[in-house]
Design a protein around this motif. Sequence first.
Motif, PDB file in Angstrom:
ATOM      1  N   ARG A  40       0.823  -1.217   0.000  1.00 38.23           N
ATOM      2  CA  ARG A  40       0.000   0.000   0.000  1.00 38.23           C
ATOM      3  C   ARG A  40       0.855   1.264   0.000  1.00 38.23           C
ATOM      4  NH1 ARG A  40      -2.442  -3.233   3.872  1.00 38.23           N
ATOM      5  NH2 ARG A  40      -1.443  -2.020   5.504  1.00 38.23           N
ATOM      6  N   SER A  41       2.081   1.148   0.480  1.00 33.30           N
ATOM      7  CA  SER A  41       2.974   2.301   0.556  1.00 33.30           C
ATOM      8  C   SER A  41       3.951   2.375  -0.613  1.00 33.30           C
ATOM      9  CB  SER A  41       3.769   2.245   1.870  1.00 33.30           C
ATOM     10  OG  SER A  41       2.894   2.214   2.967  1.00 33.30           O
ATOM     11  N   ALA A  42       3.904   1.408  -1.495  1.00 30.62           N
ATOM     12  CA  ALA A  42       4.854   1.353  -2.612  1.00 30.62           C
ATOM     13  C   ALA A  42       4.774   2.619  -3.467  1.00 30.62           C
ATOM     14  CB  ALA A  42       4.583   0.127  -3.477  1.00 30.62           C
ATOM     15  N   GLY A  43       5.935   3.177  -3.770  1.00 27.04           N
ATOM     16  CA  GLY A  43       6.023   4.351  -4.625  1.00 27.04           C
ATOM     17  C   GLY A  43       5.750   5.671  -3.931  1.00 27.04           C
ATOM     18  N   LYS A  44       5.422   5.636  -2.651  1.00 29.56           N
ATOM     19  CA  LYS A  44       5.146   6.862  -1.905  1.00 29.56           C
ATOM     20  C   LYS A  44       6.368   7.279  -1.108  1.00 29.56           C
ATOM     21  CE  LYS A  44       0.283   5.736  -1.103  1.00 29.56           C
ATOM     22  NZ  LYS A  44      -0.724   5.490  -0.048  1.00 29.56           N
ATOM     23  N   SER A  45       6.479   8.567  -0.866  1.00 28.46           N
ATOM     24  CA  SER A  45       7.509   9.019   0.073  1.00 28.46           C
ATOM     25  C   SER A  45       7.086   8.558   1.467  1.00 28.46           C
ATOM     26  CB  SER A  45       7.636  10.541   0.033  1.00 28.46           C
ATOM     27  OG  SER A  45       6.472  11.147   0.575  1.00 28.46           O
ATOM     28  N   TYR A  46       8.017   8.527   2.396  1.00 21.24           N
ATOM     29  CA  TYR A  46       7.678   8.096   3.752  1.00 21.24           C
ATOM     30  C   TYR A  46       6.625   9.019   4.352  1.00 21.24           C
ATOM     31  CZ  TYR A  46       8.098   6.445   8.531  1.00 21.24           C
ATOM     32  OH  TYR A  46       7.818   5.931   9.775  1.00 21.24           O
ATOM     33  N   CYS A  47       6.783  10.306   4.135  1.00 22.41           N
ATOM     34  CA  CYS A  47       5.835  11.280   4.677  1.00 22.41           C
ATOM     35  C   CYS A  47       4.426  11.019   4.143  1.00 22.41           C
ATOM     36  CB  CYS A  47       6.297  12.689   4.329  1.00 22.41           C
ATOM     37  SG  CYS A  47       5.437  13.973   5.240  1.00 22.41           S
ATOM     38  N   ASP A  48       4.306  10.735   2.848  1.00 25.23           N
ATOM     39  CA  ASP A  48       2.995  10.431   2.265  1.00 25.23           C
ATOM     40  C   ASP A  48       2.448   9.102   2.791  1.00 25.23           C
ATOM     41  OD1 ASP A  48       2.956  12.763   0.814  1.00 25.23           O
ATOM     42  OD2 ASP A  48       3.687  11.828  -1.036  1.00 25.23           O
ATOM     43  N   ALA A  49       3.327   8.133   2.989  1.00 30.83           N
ATOM     44  CA  ALA A  49       2.899   6.812   3.451  1.00 30.83           C
ATOM     45  C   ALA A  49       2.353   6.849   4.879  1.00 30.83           C
ATOM     46  CB  ALA A  49       4.049   5.818   3.355  1.00 30.83           C
ATOM     47  N   VAL A  50       2.876   7.734   5.719  1.00 27.71           N
ATOM     48  CA  VAL A  50       2.405   7.810   7.115  1.00 27.71           C
ATOM     49  C   VAL A  50       1.406   8.945   7.330  1.00 27.71           C
ATOM     50  CG1 VAL A  50       4.433   6.693   8.110  1.00 27.71           C
ATOM     51  CG2 VAL A  50       4.381   9.183   7.917  1.00 27.71           C
ATOM     52  N   ASN A  51       1.076   9.665   6.280  1.00 35.76           N
ATOM     53  CA  ASN A  51       0.126  10.769   6.395  1.00 35.76           C
ATOM     54  C   ASN A  51      -1.208  10.259   6.964  1.00 35.76           C
ATOM     55  OD1 ASN A  51      -0.964  13.330   6.176  1.00 35.76           O
ATOM     56  ND2 ASN A  51      -1.618  13.015   4.073  1.00 35.76           N
ATOM     57  N   GLY A  52      -1.611  10.815   8.086  1.00 34.94           N
ATOM     58  CA  GLY A  52      -2.846  10.402   8.751  1.00 34.94           C
ATOM     59  C   GLY A  52      -2.685   9.162   9.619  1.00 34.94           C
ATOM     60  N   LYS A  53      -1.506   8.546   9.599  1.00 36.46           N
ATOM     61  CA  LYS A  53      -1.248   7.335  10.394  1.00 36.46           C
ATOM     62  C   LYS A  53      -0.176   7.564  11.454  1.00 36.46           C
ATOM     63  CE  LYS A  53      -1.929   4.550   6.283  1.00 36.46           C
ATOM     64  NZ  LYS A  53      -1.246   3.669   5.342  1.00 36.46           N
ATOM     65  N   TRP A  54       0.469   8.724  11.440  1.00 34.83           N
ATOM     66  CA  TRP A  54       1.565   8.994  12.365  1.00 34.83           C
ATOM     67  C   TRP A  54       1.014   9.050  13.777  1.00 34.83           C
ATOM     68  CZ3 TRP A  54       6.546   8.517  11.748  1.00 34.83           C
ATOM     69  CH2 TRP A  54       7.417   9.052  12.698  1.00 34.83           C
ATOM     70  N   LYS A  55       1.520   8.204  14.672  1.00 35.05           N
ATOM     71  CA  LYS A  55       0.967   8.033  16.019  1.00 35.05           C
ATOM     72  C   LYS A  55       1.752   8.738  17.122  1.00 35.05           C
ATOM     73  CE  LYS A  55      -2.058   5.062  14.477  1.00 35.05           C
ATOM     74  NZ  LYS A  55      -3.351   5.555  14.111  1.00 35.05           N
ATOM     75  N   LEU A  56       2.918   9.254  16.802  1.00 36.84           N
ATOM     76  CA  LEU A  56       3.801   9.782  17.837  1.00 36.84           C
ATOM     77  C   LEU A  56       3.662  11.291  17.981  1.00 36.84           C
ATOM     78  CD1 LEU A  56       6.929   7.698  16.837  1.00 36.84           C
ATOM     79  CD2 LEU A  56       5.212   7.151  18.547  1.00 36.84           C
ATOM     80  N   SER A  57       4.042  11.796  19.149  1.00 36.30           N
ATOM     81  CA  SER A  57       3.951  13.237  19.386  1.00 36.30           C
ATOM     82  C   SER A  57       5.039  13.997  18.629  1.00 36.30           C
ATOM     83  CB  SER A  57       4.036  13.545  20.882  1.00 36.30           C
ATOM     84  OG  SER A  57       5.249  13.063  21.421  1.00 36.30           O
ATOM     85  N   GLN A  58       6.197  13.348  18.378  1.00 38.53           N
ATOM     86  CA  GLN A  58       7.250  13.971  17.587  1.00 38.53           C
ATOM     87  C   GLN A  58       6.822  14.006  16.124  1.00 38.53           C
ATOM     88  OE1 GLN A  58       7.651  11.058  19.381  1.00 38.53           O
ATOM     89  NE2 GLN A  58       9.728  10.901  20.115  1.00 38.53           N
ATOM     90  N   SER A  59       7.283  14.990  15.394  1.00 40.51           N
ATOM     91  CA  SER A  59       7.010  15.066  13.964  1.00 40.51           C
ATOM     92  C   SER A  59       7.854  14.043  13.216  1.00 40.51           C
ATOM     93  CB  SER A  59       7.351  16.455  13.435  1.00 40.51           C
ATOM     94  OG  SER A  59       6.558  17.426  14.063  1.00 40.51           O
ATOM     95  N   VAL A  60       7.468  13.763  11.978  1.00 39.38           N
ATOM     96  CA  VAL A  60       8.265  12.884  11.122  1.00 39.38           C
ATOM     97  C   VAL A  60       9.610  13.581  10.914  1.00 39.38           C
ATOM     98  CG1 VAL A  60       8.430  11.786   8.872  1.00 39.38           C
ATOM     99  CG2 VAL A  60       6.190  12.039   9.946  1.00 39.38           C
ATOM    100  N   PRO A  61      10.731  12.894  11.203  1.00 38.46           N
ATOM    101  CA  PRO A  61      12.047  13.528  11.037  1.00 38.46           C
ATOM    102  C   PRO A  61      12.267  13.981   9.588  1.00 38.46           C
ATOM    103  CG  PRO A  61      12.252  11.507  12.298  1.00 38.46           C
ATOM    104  CD  PRO A  61      10.852  11.553  11.768  1.00 38.46           C
ATOM    105  N   ASP A  62      12.852  15.152   9.427  1.00 36.77           N
ATOM    106  CA  ASP A  62      13.082  15.723   8.098  1.00 36.77           C
ATOM    107  C   ASP A  62      13.902  14.817   7.190  1.00 36.77           C
ATOM    108  OD1 ASP A  62      11.613  18.010   8.555  1.00 36.77           O
ATOM    109  OD2 ASP A  62      13.340  19.133   9.305  1.00 36.77           O
ATOM    110  N   ASN A  63      14.885  14.112   7.752  1.00 39.89           N
ATOM    111  CA  ASN A  63      15.765  13.307   6.890  1.00 39.89           C
ATOM    112  C   ASN A  63      15.114  12.057   6.339  1.00 39.89           C
ATOM    113  OD1 ASN A  63      15.864  11.937   9.395  1.00 39.89           O
ATOM    114  ND2 ASN A  63      17.838  11.053   8.876  1.00 39.89           N
ATOM    115  N   VAL A  64      13.897  11.727   6.777  1.00 34.14           N
ATOM    116  CA  VAL A  64      13.207  10.551   6.231  1.00 34.14           C
ATOM    117  C   VAL A  64      11.909  10.898   5.513  1.00 34.14           C
ATOM    118  CG1 VAL A  64      14.185   8.927   7.894  1.00 34.14           C
ATOM    119  CG2 VAL A  64      12.021  10.044   8.402  1.00 34.14           C
ATOM    120  N   LYS A  65      11.531  12.159   5.524  1.00 33.29           N
ATOM    121  CA  LYS A  65      10.271  12.571   4.882  1.00 33.29           C
ATOM    122  C   LYS A  65      10.279  12.187   3.430  1.00 33.29           C
ATOM    123  CE  LYS A  65       8.664  16.277   7.793  1.00 33.29           C
ATOM    124  NZ  LYS A  65       8.340  17.677   7.917  1.00 33.29           N
TER     125      LYS A  65
END
Length: 65
Positions: A40-65
Motif C-alpha cells: 500500500r505504501s509502494a512508490g510513496k515518500s515516507y511522509c505520504d505513506a504515514v500521512n494520517g497514520k503517524w501516532k507519535l507526538s514527535q514530527s516525522v524527522p526531516d531526513n526521512v520525509k
Amino acid sequence: MKEKLRVGILGGTGFVGQRLVTLLHGHPYFDIKVIAASERSAGKSYCDAVNGKWKLSQSVPDNVK
C-alpha cells in the motif's frame, strides 16, 4: 570515529516502525538508508505513506520525509 552503520527498517509505517525511525534519527552510530512497508505504501515518500497514520507526538524527522 567509525563510519555509521547503514540500517533499514521493515514495517516502517506501523507504530513500532515509526518509533524506530524516531529513535534512529540523528543517532551517532546508525544512518537510516531504507524504510520498507507494505504494498500500500509502494512508490510513496515516507511522509505520504504515514500521512494520517503517524501516532507519535514527535514530527516525522526531516531526513526521512
